[in-house]
Structure formats: C-alpha cells, structure tokens
Design an enzyme around this catalytic site. Sequence first.
Site, short mmCIF file in Angstrom:
data_model
loop_
_atom_site.label_atom_id
_atom_site.label_comp_id
_atom_site.label_asym_id
_atom_site.label_seq_id
_atom_site.Cartn_x
_atom_site.Cartn_y
_atom_site.Cartn_z
N PHE A 134 0.86 -1.18 0.00
CA PHE A 134 0.00 0.00 0.00
C PHE A 134 0.90 1.23 0.00
O PHE A 134 1.69 1.43 0.91
CB PHE A 134 -0.92 0.02 1.23
CG PHE A 134 -1.84 1.22 1.22
CD1 PHE A 134 -2.97 1.24 0.42
CD2 PHE A 134 -1.57 2.34 1.99
CE1 PHE A 134 -3.81 2.35 0.38
CE2 PHE A 134 -2.40 3.46 1.96
CZ PHE A 134 -3.53 3.46 1.16
N ASP A 219 9.50 2.64 0.99
CA ASP A 219 8.36 3.35 1.58
C ASP A 219 8.36 3.04 3.08
O ASP A 219 8.00 1.94 3.50
CB ASP A 219 7.07 2.86 0.92
CG ASP A 219 5.82 3.51 1.53
OD1 ASP A 219 5.95 4.17 2.58
OD2 ASP A 219 4.74 3.33 0.96
N LYS A 248 3.47 9.84 8.42
CA LYS A 248 2.83 9.36 9.63
C LYS A 248 3.49 9.83 10.94
O LYS A 248 3.24 10.93 11.39
CB LYS A 248 2.73 7.84 9.58
CG LYS A 248 1.64 7.35 8.62
CD LYS A 248 1.38 5.88 8.79
CE LYS A 248 0.34 5.34 7.84
NZ LYS A 248 -1.04 5.46 8.32
N1 PLP Z 1 2.64 4.22 2.42
C1 PLP Z 1 2.36 3.38 3.42
C2 PLP Z 1 3.29 2.25 3.70
C3 PLP Z 1 1.23 3.57 4.21
O1 PLP Z 1 0.96 2.71 5.21
C4 PLP Z 1 0.38 4.66 3.93
C5 PLP Z 1 -0.84 4.88 4.72
O2 PLP Z 1 -1.34 4.01 5.38
C6 PLP Z 1 0.70 5.51 2.87
C7 PLP Z 1 1.84 5.26 2.14
C8 PLP Z 1 -0.17 6.68 2.55
O3 PLP Z 1 0.00 7.64 3.52
P1 PLP Z 1 -1.08 8.83 3.68
O4 PLP Z 1 -2.34 8.20 4.16
O5 PLP Z 1 -0.45 9.76 4.67
O6 PLP Z 1 -1.24 9.45 2.34
#
Ligand code: PLP
Length: 399
Positions: A134, A219, A248
């Site tokens: 994700f 990521d 986050k």
């Molecule tokens: N990347 C990862 C690994 C995530 O867990 C998330 C959100 O859960 C995101 C990207 C997207 O982040 P945001 O919700 O701040 O756009």
Amino acid sequence: MNNPEQSHYLISNYAPPSLEIVRGKGSYLWDSSGNKFLDFTSGIAVSNIGHGHEHWINSINEQVTELVHCSNLFSIPQQVRLAKRLVNKIGPGKMLFCNSGAEANEALIKFARLVGNQNPSLKKYKLIVAENAFHGRTMGALSATSSPKYRDGFEPLLDGFSFAPFNDLSAFEEKIDDQTVGVMVESIQGEGGIRVADDKFLQGLEHICREKGILLMLDEVQAGIGRTGEFLGYQKSGVKPDAIAMAKGLGGGFPIGGVWLSDQWADIFQPGSHGTTFGGSPLACCAGNAVLDVLEQDNLILAAREKGEFLEAELYKLKNQYPSIIKEVRGRGLMLALVMSAPPSELIAQFRQNGMLVVGAAENVVRFLPPLTVSKEELSEAMEKTSISLKSFYQESEK
Ligand code: PLP
C-alpha cells in the site's frame, strides 16, 4: 455512532465510525460519552510519542505564536534543522518535505521519472513494486498499489508499474527489463497485513539494483520513525537505498511527509521541478523536531524494541492458547499483528467493548500499534484486555 450529522455532511469514503473521539493523553483516548480507551492504533502508526505529549505541545504552542506558515519562497529554520537531523539519522543525502505519505511516494515516483529521463532515448520509466503493498491514494501512489480493493473504479491508472510477490527476489529480478528504472517496497507491509521484508530480500534487492544500475526506493511511511526498533524499518537490514518516503509518525499527529534522496541524487530536483504550498511549513517542521526530541531524549527506539519483544512474546502465548483462531503472530518492534483464521471485525468490536482500540488490516489481521511511549503497566493492561477479548471472541465462534 453518536453523531447523526456525520452521514449528512461527510462523504462516506469510510465505513460509518462506531466511536466519536474527542480527547487523548498518552496511550489513552476518550469518546464523547466519556469512555476511556487504551489506544493501540496510534492513529494508524502516527502518534508514536503518544497523545498530547507535553514537549510536543509546548513546542507547537511556541511556534504557533512565532510563525505558522510562510511558504517555501523563504528559508525556514525549523525545516533546515529537521532535514539535518533526518539526514544524520539516515545517511548522506538531502530532504524534501510534503504533507502526507501518498505525497511522499508521489515524489518518489516523480524522482524515478526524472532519473529515467536523464537519457530519454533509453525510455526507462518502469517501477517494480510488491504485490499486497500500500503506497497511498493519489493516482501515482495508487498505481503502485496492487490490490483491486483500492484500485477498482479509478482506472485507468498510471502506466509503468509491475507487481512481484513480496519477499520473492527472483520474481522481482524476472520483472526487470530495459525500461525498468527502479524498485519500490515497504520494509514492513502495513496495510497489507504486517508482512516483514526479510533482511535477505532487501539485501538481495540492493544487490540486483546495483548490478542493473536501477533505483532502490523504500516506503517507510508506516514502519518509520522508531516504530520497529530502528529509526526506519529497513535499517536493520543494513542496505543503502537511493530514496525513502516518510510521513505518519514524523509529525506526531501534525501532517508532514518527507523524502530522503541519497547524495548521488539529491540535486536532481531543480528549482521549479516540484513544489508544495504547505509542505515543510514552520509549524509542521516544528512538530517533526519535537517528535525527534522526544524519540532521542526518551530513547524510544530502544524502548520500541524492548517493549515489542515483550508484547510479541505475550501474543505468542495467546496464539498457543487459541491455536484454532490465531494463525500467526507477525511484525517487529511495536508494529505487531495477530493473523486470525477468520475476519476479525467482531474481535475488534470485542476489544472496543473492553476499552481497547486496535486496527484491522488485510487478510484477517489485527494490528497492535501502541505509542512507543506505552508503559509496562499499560502493556500489561493491554494483554489483559486482549486476553478477555479473545476469550469472548473464541466462545462466540464456538457457538
Ligand atoms: N505508504 C504506506 C506504507 C502507508 O501505510 C500509507 C498509509 O497508510 C501511505 C503510504 C499513505 O499515507 P497517507 O495516508 O499519509 O497518504
């Protein structure tokens, strides 16, 4: 749900919420009826220093009166300071700030395109990403996210992403062709169900990337900022990536995202090539600096490792006690999960009834994401509540 106006005025892109949360302190949240909950969601891995940390509040209060926003037309001391501290924790390189995880990944994807376009005749633009990953909801980040659950209805998505099974090095290698510019993976898949990348997988990816001259991009949006017992989750493997996305936990609840690019690539974005009105604002970066102060002063990375070991051992005990309903314990540090043999929504409701909040994820997973500041007593309280919740869930499932 307590507030009848919710569905009248808010678009229903989330399931109807069962609680209205109005206050937080440390590891606890309170709803509008005054009920208290032990929070093992941390706003989905955001409130790593707990709710309402005194140092964070004082820093923010001071900054609010000094300066909230001025735009990136100007040098922002808090931003430079945060960038320097992050570079010192990650490695030689530079930072670019934005507002969220999706935006950070969007910047990674744009970075990869810039690299690919350095020699336009080669037409390198493809990224290999992991199945079950994700990366966010914006069109680029969504295109890098394989699950139909997120993609359906939003096609056509961006061209240039191919998917390989997570932790399957040869599958990644097979997907690489002349147009591949890089790979992008999470060190621990969060939404995908707390699946940990093997050190060997990350090391193997690094080796392949160096051999083929392509980018290794990580990521760290969910696994980052101390949660796994390292500052960023991949650091345990010792690999040296080209680019990293963060968000986050970085702002402790104030929206901020960041991208780190290694020294080799740090100057690829030139004036005018990318930008943001809010990203890296004085207030956002002040929040980020306050989070790092607390992480450092309270030794929270080590704490995440130690408390995580305790919590993981306790979860294994429960797995042994309920082998028919708990299939697996997964994760690292304070990013842990129980993998259940059936959908866990009833179990999550049991937790709620017992005054504890946990969050689901793909594949029947219940995530345990407490603040890194969680105390030993709170961990014991959590295990008591987990035990009671599992017992009722088990009894219901046996009926
Ligand atoms: N990347 C990862 C690994 C995530 O867990 C998330 C959100 O859960 C995101 C990207 C997207 O982040 P945001 O919700 O701040 O756009």
